[in-house]
Structure formats: structure tokens, C-alpha cells
Design a protein around this motif. Sequence first.
Motif, PDB file in Angstrom:
ATOM      1  N   LEU A  20     -12.654   1.003  -5.761  1.00 49.92           N
ATOM      2  CA  LEU A  20     -12.264   1.860  -4.631  1.00 49.92           C
ATOM      3  C   LEU A  20     -13.276   2.979  -4.404  1.00 49.92           C
ATOM      4  O   LEU A  20     -13.614   3.297  -3.255  1.00 49.92           O
ATOM      5  CB  LEU A  20     -10.869   2.451  -4.856  1.00 49.92           C
ATOM      6  CG  LEU A  20      -9.690   1.496  -4.705  1.00 49.92           C
ATOM      7  CD1 LEU A  20      -8.394   2.189  -5.128  1.00 49.92           C
ATOM      8  CD2 LEU A  20      -9.572   0.982  -3.275  1.00 49.92           C
ATOM      9  N   TYR A  25      -5.670   6.433  -3.024  1.00 50.44           N
ATOM     10  CA  TYR A  25      -5.212   5.175  -2.442  1.00 50.44           C
ATOM     11  C   TYR A  25      -3.687   5.075  -2.555  1.00 50.44           C
ATOM     12  O   TYR A  25      -3.004   4.731  -1.584  1.00 50.44           O
ATOM     13  CB  TYR A  25      -5.875   3.984  -3.132  1.00 50.44           C
ATOM     14  CG  TYR A  25      -5.349   2.660  -2.626  1.00 50.44           C
ATOM     15  CD1 TYR A  25      -5.913   2.044  -1.514  1.00 50.44           C
ATOM     16  CD2 TYR A  25      -4.270   2.043  -3.250  1.00 50.44           C
ATOM     17  CE1 TYR A  25      -5.408   0.841  -1.034  1.00 50.44           C
ATOM     18  CE2 TYR A  25      -3.762   0.851  -2.778  1.00 50.44           C
ATOM     19  CZ  TYR A  25      -4.339   0.249  -1.672  1.00 50.44           C
ATOM     20  OH  TYR A  25      -3.820  -0.938  -1.199  1.00 50.44           O
ATOM     21  N   LEU A  84      -7.206   2.976   4.712  1.00 51.27           N
ATOM     22  CA  LEU A  84      -6.255   2.239   3.872  1.00 51.27           C
ATOM     23  C   LEU A  84      -6.335   0.742   4.158  1.00 51.27           C
ATOM     24  O   LEU A  84      -6.358  -0.075   3.231  1.00 51.27           O
ATOM     25  CB  LEU A  84      -4.830   2.755   4.100  1.00 51.27           C
ATOM     26  CG  LEU A  84      -3.724   2.094   3.289  1.00 51.27           C
ATOM     27  CD1 LEU A  84      -3.944   2.268   1.795  1.00 51.27           C
ATOM     28  CD2 LEU A  84      -2.368   2.657   3.699  1.00 51.27           C
ATOM     29  N   ASN A 122      -8.509  -3.067  -3.304  1.00 57.34           N
ATOM     30  CA  ASN A 122      -7.508  -2.783  -4.332  1.00 57.34           C
ATOM     31  C   ASN A 122      -6.917  -4.087  -4.863  1.00 57.34           C
ATOM     32  O   ASN A 122      -6.865  -4.313  -6.075  1.00 57.34           O
ATOM     33  CB  ASN A 122      -6.403  -1.894  -3.754  1.00 57.34           C
ATOM     34  CG  ASN A 122      -5.320  -1.597  -4.764  1.00 57.34           C
ATOM     35  OD1 ASN A 122      -5.475  -0.731  -5.614  1.00 57.34           O
ATOM     36  ND2 ASN A 122      -4.208  -2.311  -4.677  1.00 57.34           N
TER      37      ASN A 122
END
Length: 164
Positions: free
Chosen positions: A33, A44, A114, A121
Motif C-alpha cells: 500500500l 486504508y 480507495l 490490499n
Amino acid sequence: MAATDPALTALAQGWCALSLLHGRIEAHIEKALQSRHGLSVREYSLLNSLSRQHNGEGGHLQMKQVADAVVLSQSATTRLVTRLEDRGLLSRYLCPTDRRGIYTDVTEEGNRLLTEARPTNDGALREALDEAARDPQLAPLVRAVETAGVPLASTPVGGASSPA
């Protein structure tokens, strides 16, 4: 010297293995990330948790709920929110029905980041679990995580369902 209860020893060993698995996963995701999106696991997790809010009854999280979701103290969560707000990823506003309450929403820029970071992720989580599954000590825990019924794609490592 008191004898050690074998059940407690096994429990402690299990906890150590779980802690090791969590640490490895979090470190792997953190690296991915940070390098690709400039986000920490906690950042996150916060964006991910707040992105699930809605405008209906009970749809917005209070700061205590946010702190619980990202496994941080309320003061650390407030600092994290401030950092992300300074970056333009979050905004705060007063609750329309209780002027003492403050809500936090993900901005358009925060949602964009995101959306971009979610596959990173999820991929890093899969990689970390696959690597851990090759370790005989961790393989049973990996199987437990994979069969826990929690969708991995929507559960951040730093989120409420992971150990701190």
C-alpha cells in the motif's frame, strides 16, 4: 517451581502463531500500500470503514465506532482522521440532529484512492496468506482465515476483525 499446564502452553503457542501470521500479513500489505498508493494499513482501514457508511438511520459511525473499527485509541483515530482530512481524503461535518456530534465522510478523492488501493490490499493479502500457508506452523491458521466466512476482499488487515 510450578508445573506448566500443557493446555495453557499450547494456547500460548497458538496465540504466538496467530500474532506471527498477523504481523507478516500486515507488514506485507503495508509495504504494498505504501509503495503503490502512499497509504498505511491504518489509513486504508479507516477509508475502507468510513466508505461503508450511509445516510440512513445509524448509517454514520461515531468516532468511538471508527476507533474500534481500525483498532486504535480515540485520540490516535482523531489524529489519523486529521491527517487524511489534510490530504483531502476525508471531510468532517456536524451531525444535523445533534450539533455535538461530528461525522467523517470519505471525499471523492478518498473514494478514488480507495478504489485504486483495494486490489493492491486484496492481492497483497492473498500473497501473504499463500506464503504463510507454506509454513507448517501457520498453515492451519491460514485455512481457518480462509474458511471463516468473512470475505477477504472487504476485510482490511488493520480492521476490526484482525488482532492488534
